[in-house]
Design a protein around this motif. Structure first.
Motif, mmCIF file in Angstrom:
data_model
loop_
_atom_site.group_PDB
_atom_site.id
_atom_site.type_symbol
_atom_site.label_atom_id
_atom_site.label_comp_id
_atom_site.label_asym_id
_atom_site.label_seq_id
_atom_site.Cartn_x
_atom_site.Cartn_y
_atom_site.Cartn_z
ATOM 1 N N UNK A 163 -7.985 3.171 -8.546
ATOM 2 C CA UNK A 163 -7.773 1.643 -8.041
ATOM 3 C C UNK A 163 -6.362 1.785 -7.528
ATOM 4 N N UNK A 164 -5.308 2.209 -8.190
ATOM 5 C CA UNK A 164 -3.898 2.183 -7.694
ATOM 6 C C UNK A 164 -3.673 2.910 -6.502
ATOM 7 N N UNK A 165 -4.178 4.171 -6.607
ATOM 8 C CA UNK A 165 -3.938 5.053 -5.441
ATOM 9 C C UNK A 165 -4.498 4.717 -4.057
ATOM 10 N N UNK A 166 -5.759 4.009 -4.556
ATOM 11 C CA UNK A 166 -6.575 3.438 -3.388
ATOM 12 C C UNK A 166 -5.972 2.113 -2.535
ATOM 13 N N UNK A 167 -5.550 1.475 -3.562
ATOM 14 C CA UNK A 167 -4.709 0.215 -3.242
ATOM 15 C C UNK A 167 -3.460 0.338 -2.388
ATOM 16 N N UNK A 215 -0.044 1.132 2.432
ATOM 17 C CA UNK A 215 0.899 2.337 3.347
ATOM 18 C C UNK A 215 0.223 2.401 4.855
ATOM 19 N N UNK A 216 -1.180 2.907 5.007
ATOM 20 C CA UNK A 216 -2.014 3.052 6.057
ATOM 21 C C UNK A 216 -1.906 1.835 7.193
ATOM 22 N N UNK A 250 9.087 -5.338 2.465
ATOM 23 C CA UNK A 250 8.276 -4.045 1.914
ATOM 24 C C UNK A 250 8.545 -4.267 0.240
ATOM 25 N N UNK A 251 9.556 -5.169 -0.081
ATOM 26 C CA UNK A 251 9.436 -5.452 -1.532
ATOM 27 C C UNK A 251 8.378 -6.130 -1.933
ATOM 28 N N UNK A 252 7.778 -6.831 -1.156
ATOM 29 C CA UNK A 252 6.615 -7.893 -1.619
ATOM 30 C C UNK A 252 5.475 -7.003 -1.942
ATOM 31 N N UNK A 253 5.281 -5.848 -1.435
ATOM 32 C CA UNK A 253 4.257 -4.934 -1.496
ATOM 33 C C UNK A 253 4.316 -3.783 -2.408
ATOM 34 N N UNK A 254 5.643 -3.152 -2.512
ATOM 35 C CA UNK A 254 5.846 -1.976 -3.185
ATOM 36 C C UNK A 254 6.743 -2.002 -4.352
ATOM 37 N N UNK A 255 6.591 -1.366 -5.607
ATOM 38 C CA UNK A 255 7.536 -1.627 -6.562
ATOM 39 C C UNK A 255 8.549 -0.477 -6.405
ATOM 40 N N UNK A 256 9.853 -0.456 -7.102
ATOM 41 C CA UNK A 256 10.863 0.294 -6.333
ATOM 42 C C UNK A 256 10.668 1.825 -6.821
ATOM 43 N N UNK A 257 9.804 2.128 -7.692
ATOM 44 C CA UNK A 257 9.306 3.634 -8.149
ATOM 45 C C UNK A 257 8.725 4.329 -6.842
ATOM 46 N N UNK A 258 8.030 3.161 -5.902
ATOM 47 C CA UNK A 258 7.372 3.915 -4.600
ATOM 48 C C UNK A 258 7.982 3.675 -3.426
ATOM 49 N N UNK A 271 -7.685 -5.954 1.437
ATOM 50 C CA UNK A 271 -7.755 -5.550 0.330
ATOM 51 C C UNK A 271 -8.854 -6.416 -0.492
ATOM 52 N N UNK A 272 -9.438 -5.411 -1.462
ATOM 53 C CA UNK A 272 -10.478 -6.126 -2.491
ATOM 54 C C UNK A 272 -9.683 -7.343 -3.444
ATOM 55 N N UNK A 273 -10.335 -8.077 -4.312
ATOM 56 C CA UNK A 273 -9.697 -8.944 -5.219
ATOM 57 C C UNK A 273 -8.913 -7.963 -6.238
ATOM 58 N N UNK A 274 -9.661 -6.943 -6.788
ATOM 59 C CA UNK A 274 -9.119 -6.057 -7.769
ATOM 60 C C UNK A 274 -7.802 -5.325 -7.226
ATOM 61 N N UNK A 275 -7.664 -4.997 -6.050
ATOM 62 C CA UNK A 275 -6.507 -4.425 -5.499
ATOM 63 C C UNK A 275 -5.411 -5.299 -5.276
ATOM 64 N N UNK A 276 -5.650 -6.383 -4.872
ATOM 65 C CA UNK A 276 -4.716 -7.544 -4.840
ATOM 66 C C UNK A 276 -4.157 -7.913 -6.059
ATOM 67 N N UNK A 277 -4.865 -8.046 -7.309
ATOM 68 C CA UNK A 277 -4.578 -8.267 -8.818
ATOM 69 C C UNK A 277 -3.856 -7.055 -9.058
#
Length: 441
Positions: free
Chosen positions: A22-26, A31-32, A146-154, A225-231
């Motif tokens: 789920x995380x990889x897909x989200x 990114x795309x 970008x910080x709204x969407x990605x944590x620092x590790x990514x 995004x699906x609800x699960x991906x948003x969460x």
């Protein structure tokens, strides 16, 4: 560093868990959807910066201007940028990225096209200042977005992709600018540089309109995004926000020494970056290249090298989390190349050193933004990113102005190059004083 990925026993045994899938897909979707488009928008912004370096090749002789006039005009842009960048980022954070980024791009496209009617230094200075006002907030706004969407590790890899726009703008813009200036010269009574400003403003105008229909202000607004991906995305951001700094007063914000140290580092990076951007076409021509078209083609080579280096440096930074190292080493490479450049003789050696300088400065720029975004959050992130960027971008005023003045005063190109080399070296040394536990994560 805390991991934001839920690892099940199956995942630990080497079999991807449902949570990991789920995380990889989200993040793959995010990114795309966002990163290539944002990079394209920044390419449009940088195209409007690159073209003034090529316009210089005809503009100065046509209008009877000196290097000092050009350098001052190139730098005045950053005074307008400085004055309006922090308010711009605060507005974006409060009211949303979509409309504000669109406003920025549409406004600067109109002003950029207006350079085609410049006749006097005063008009040139005024339009450059207004262009800075119009563009203020775009780059830090996107970094904040970008910080709204990605944590620092990514984030380092994402930043590296976004900052590919800088070399891409020159790879595309250098030969395109040369071709426009040669092919359109005299058409309908306009010079080549007038057509250059007119035609290269069109991408920014069209992209600005496209932002209104394409970008989403937040994860909640993303219908793709699906609800699960948003969460999951919101949970990862929320978990990281709790570990970051949120200043509770203006005084606390401006008394944070870490903020000013990073501002000094980025000031040095910008000195080097714009020393290269604004003067690279002239350096290539002075190395013995004749014809604006050939200058444009050869000037794309250093930025092609930078483009190839960016993703490797970004991936390495995310893998090792050694943020300071991945910012400082490229800066030192660029400093060494710029210092050696005046001692070269010939086109090939000049292009090799310019390639090292461009790659080092641009990789340093991309990796720098993994540092402040690692510890600032909320309105502090909005103000902090904008403050660092707007103050440091005053180097965009000092760099071309001082390089132009030093070139005129000494009659040699080396003085200005040594100035920018020294700034990059000083900035790399300053990184050693940035607390590693704060940013290397």
């Amino acid at each position: 560093m805390k991991s934001h990925t839920v690892i099940s026993p199956a995942g630990a045994a080497g079999i991807p868990s449902a949570a990991q899938d789920l995380e990889s897909r989200a993040y793959g979707k995010v990114v795309r959807r966002l990163v290539p488009f944002l990079m394209l928008c920044y390419l449009g912004a940088y195209l409007d910066r690159v073209n003034v370096g090529f316009a210089k090749l005809q503009m100065l002789s046509d209008l009877g201007w000196s290097d000092t006039v050009y350098g001052l005009g190139a730098g005045v842009f950053f005074l307008g940028y400085f004055l309006f960048e922090v308010p711009s980022n605060m507005i974006l954070h409060r009211f949303g990225a979509r409309r504000w980024l669109a406003r920025i791009m549409i406004t600067w496209a109109i002003i950029s096209a207006s350079f085609s009617i410049v006749e006097t230094p005063t008009t040139f200075y005024i339009l450059r200042f207004l262009l800075g006002v119009a563009e203020a907030g775009f780059a830090p706004g996107v970094i904040l977005y970008i910080t709204y969407w990605f944590p620092s590790a990514r984030r380092a890899k994402v930043m590296a992709i976004f900052f590919m726009a800088i070399p891409l703008a020159s790879i595309v813009g250098a030969p395109l600018s040369g071709w426009i200036m040669e092919s359109f010269a005299g058409l309908r009574g306009l010079t080549g540089w007038q057509w250059l400003f007119t035609l290269e403003a069109l991408p920014s105008l069209l992209l600005g309109i496209a932002i209104l229909f394409y970008l989403d202000d937040s994860i909640d607004d993303a219908k793709w995004l699906t609800p699960e991906e948003k969460a999951l995305l919101k949970r990862n951001i929320a978990a990281e926000e709790g570990e970051k700094v949120a200043h509770h007063s203006v005084g606390a914000f401006f008394s944070d020494r870490r903020l000013w140290l990073l501002t000094g580092v980025y000031f040095c990076i910008v000195m080097g970056q714009y020393g290269i951007t604004f003067w690279l076409p002239a350096i290539v021509r002075n190395a013995g290249v004749t014809g604006v078209g050939m200058v444009g083609l050869l000037a794309a080579i250093p930025y092609t090298v930078a483009l190839l280096c960016l993703p490797f440096v970004g991936r390495s930074s995310d893998r090792t989390l050694a943020r300071r190292l991945h910012c400082g080493v490229p800066m030192l490479v660029a400093a060494a190349a710029l210092f050696a450049l005046p001692f070269t003789d010939g086109v090939t050696s000049a292009l090799v050193l310019l390639s090292a300088a461009a790659a080092g400065a641009i990789c340093g720029t991309a990796q720098f933004w993994a540092l402040p975004t690692a510890f600032l959050s909320g309105m502090s992130a909005a103000a902090g990113i904008a403050t660092i960027n707007c103050i440091a971008n005053l180097a965009g005023f000092f760099s071309p102005s001082m390089v132009g003045w030093l070139n005129d005063f000494t009659g040699k190109q080396g003085a200005g190059l040594w100035l920018t080399a020294g700034a990059l070296a000083v900035g790399a040394c300053m990184l050693a004083f940035v607390p590693g536990k704060m940013v290397d994560r």
